[in-house]
Design a protein around this motif. Structure first.
Motif, mmCIF file in Angstrom:
data_model
loop_
_atom_site.group_PDB
_atom_site.id
_atom_site.type_symbol
_atom_site.label_atom_id
_atom_site.label_comp_id
_atom_site.label_asym_id
_atom_site.label_seq_id
_atom_site.Cartn_x
_atom_site.Cartn_y
_atom_site.Cartn_z
ATOM 1 N N GLU A 49 -10.807 -21.299 36.781
ATOM 2 C CA GLU A 49 -10.500 -21.896 38.085
ATOM 3 C C GLU A 49 -10.410 -20.818 39.158
ATOM 4 O O GLU A 49 -10.942 -20.978 40.265
ATOM 5 C CB GLU A 49 -9.185 -22.679 38.014
ATOM 6 C CG GLU A 49 -8.783 -23.269 39.363
ATOM 7 C CD GLU A 49 -7.447 -24.004 39.339
ATOM 8 O OE1 GLU A 49 -6.788 -24.027 40.403
ATOM 9 O OE2 GLU A 49 -7.080 -24.543 38.280
ATOM 10 N N LYS A 50 -9.767 -19.709 38.830
ATOM 11 C CA LYS A 50 -9.632 -18.622 39.794
ATOM 12 C C LYS A 50 -10.988 -17.977 40.083
ATOM 13 O O LYS A 50 -11.267 -17.570 41.215
ATOM 14 C CB LYS A 50 -8.640 -17.585 39.273
ATOM 15 C CG LYS A 50 -7.224 -18.117 39.122
ATOM 16 C CD LYS A 50 -6.270 -17.042 38.647
ATOM 17 C CE LYS A 50 -4.849 -17.600 38.497
ATOM 18 N NZ LYS A 50 -3.908 -16.572 38.025
ATOM 19 N N ARG A 53 -12.938 -20.201 42.379
ATOM 20 C CA ARG A 53 -12.396 -20.134 43.738
ATOM 21 C C ARG A 53 -13.031 -18.959 44.495
ATOM 22 O O ARG A 53 -13.269 -19.039 45.706
ATOM 23 C CB ARG A 53 -10.875 -19.982 43.714
ATOM 24 C CG ARG A 53 -10.151 -21.249 43.315
ATOM 25 C CD ARG A 53 -8.687 -21.252 43.687
ATOM 26 N NE ARG A 53 -8.037 -22.462 43.200
ATOM 27 C CZ ARG A 53 -8.119 -23.641 43.811
ATOM 28 N NH1 ARG A 53 -8.821 -23.741 44.923
ATOM 29 N NH2 ARG A 53 -7.512 -24.695 43.310
ATOM 30 N N GLN A 54 -13.299 -17.882 43.792
ATOM 31 C CA GLN A 54 -13.976 -16.749 44.406
ATOM 32 C C GLN A 54 -15.420 -17.123 44.767
ATOM 33 O O GLN A 54 -15.919 -16.747 45.837
ATOM 34 C CB GLN A 54 -13.966 -15.543 43.458
ATOM 35 C CG GLN A 54 -12.591 -14.990 43.155
ATOM 36 C CD GLN A 54 -11.863 -14.522 44.399
ATOM 37 O OE1 GLN A 54 -12.473 -13.941 45.303
ATOM 38 N NE2 GLN A 54 -10.566 -14.774 44.465
ATOM 39 N N THR A 105 -14.663 -12.445 38.483
ATOM 40 C CA THR A 105 -13.488 -12.267 37.631
ATOM 41 C C THR A 105 -12.751 -10.977 38.001
ATOM 42 O O THR A 105 -11.516 -10.933 38.041
ATOM 43 C CB THR A 105 -13.890 -12.231 36.146
ATOM 44 O OG1 THR A 105 -14.579 -13.431 35.812
ATOM 45 C CG2 THR A 105 -12.654 -12.123 35.253
ATOM 46 N N ALA A 108 -10.821 -11.747 41.104
ATOM 47 C CA ALA A 108 -9.680 -12.632 40.844
ATOM 48 C C ALA A 108 -8.607 -11.935 40.019
ATOM 49 O O ALA A 108 -7.411 -12.223 40.160
ATOM 50 C CB ALA A 108 -10.152 -13.899 40.131
ATOM 51 N N TYR A 109 -9.032 -11.010 39.164
ATOM 52 C CA TYR A 109 -8.100 -10.291 38.285
ATOM 53 C C TYR A 109 -8.342 -8.785 38.422
ATOM 54 O O TYR A 109 -8.939 -8.158 37.547
ATOM 55 C CB TYR A 109 -8.296 -10.732 36.832
ATOM 56 C CG TYR A 109 -7.940 -12.181 36.590
ATOM 57 C CD1 TYR A 109 -6.662 -12.555 36.177
ATOM 58 C CD2 TYR A 109 -8.890 -13.188 36.782
ATOM 59 C CE1 TYR A 109 -6.338 -13.881 35.958
ATOM 60 C CE2 TYR A 109 -8.571 -14.527 36.561
ATOM 61 C CZ TYR A 109 -7.297 -14.865 36.159
ATOM 62 O OH TYR A 109 -6.981 -16.169 35.949
#
Length: 263
Positions: A49-50, A53-54, A105, A108-109
């Motif tokens: 999901e994250k 969103r990106q 990813t 996001a992380y």
């Protein structure tokens, strides 16, 4: 006169262009996960999901849904449905490649390094299988302002127009069934309805040619809609409904609950 003609033609082209830009394209991915890996995959879809969103922030997609199947014709083969929304058919066909997914990813992380991101994706690919993927174009929908959020219920009805009845089926959905669903929306019996045409796979061996998406805010609304019977329907309307039903085969109906959403 020439100026008037110019503005008329320009206006028609602008409206046509605007309509094309508003067309929605969707990729449905039916996901199978082995029972012993279900818990790990639930964690993975929260991570995804994250990532999506990106991709939305980067205007690569218009949205993303993660649905958990409650029932369906091939329920044993699928546990989840992922739906990715696009505003352009080329974007839909190109999709999000693995390299882009890993880059999103990392954003996001930021605490994960390249090696950790790569390992995460390899593990996710090994725990899932996608035996069916459908590329679709929305061709009709109800007029509503329904907001997708976790807990929403939907039925995905896979249809196959009978040979020689392709156009007749689409006409029936647009002129007969769409007004019925619009009435349901206005009466509070449904949140949203849309008709989608399959872009890929094509051919006589394809499992379906169309998909209808029926969305409800909760189980209460869903069961109220199932029990509703329109006593004011005319004989002509009943005949039109029956003709529409006879123009296609309803292959499978999948009932699912929305768990994650990106808009």
């Amino acid at each position: 006169m020439k100026k008037l003609l110019f503005f008329l033609v320009f206006g028609m082209l602008w409206v046509s262009s605007l309509k094309a830009q508003q067309t929605q394209y969707m990729v449905f991915e039916f996901v199978k996960v082995e029972n012993e890996q279900l818990f790990d995959y639930i964690e993975f879809k929260d991570l995804m999901e994250k990532v999506y969103r990106q991709a939305l922030s980067d205007k690569r997609i218009k949205g993303w849904d993660f649905w958990s199947l409650q029932s369906g014709g091939d329920r044993s083969d699928f546990q989840y449905i992922m739906v990715t929304y696009y505003d352009d058919p080329v974007k839909m066909m190109n999709g999000l490649d693995e390299q882009s997914m890993m880059e999103y990813t990392k954003i996001a992380y930021p605490h994960l390094n390249s090696l950790q991101v790569s390992k995460l994706f390899q593990e996710s690919l090994s725990m899932r299988d996608m035996p069916m993927r459908l590329y679709m174009r929305e061709i009709a929908h109800t007029n509503d302002n329904f907001q997708m959020k976790p807990g929403v219920l939907a039925s995905f009805d896979l249809m196959k127009a009978k040979e020689g009845n392709f156009e007749a089926y689409e006409e029936a959905e647009s002129t007969t069934f769409k007004p019925i669903h619009q009435k349901f929306v206005e009466q509070g019996l449904m949140g949203h309805w849309s008709l989608l045409r399959t872009a890929l796979p094509l051919g006589s061996e394809a499992k379906s040619t169309h998909l209808t998406m029926n969305v409800y805010k909760d189980y209460m609304q869903f069961f109220n809609a199932q029990s509703y019977e329109d006593m004011n329907q005319t004989e002509a309307q009943r005949l039109a409904v029956n003709e529409g039903l006879n123009s296609r085969d309803q292959k499978w109906v999948y009932l699912a609950t929305l768990e994650n959403v990106v808009r």
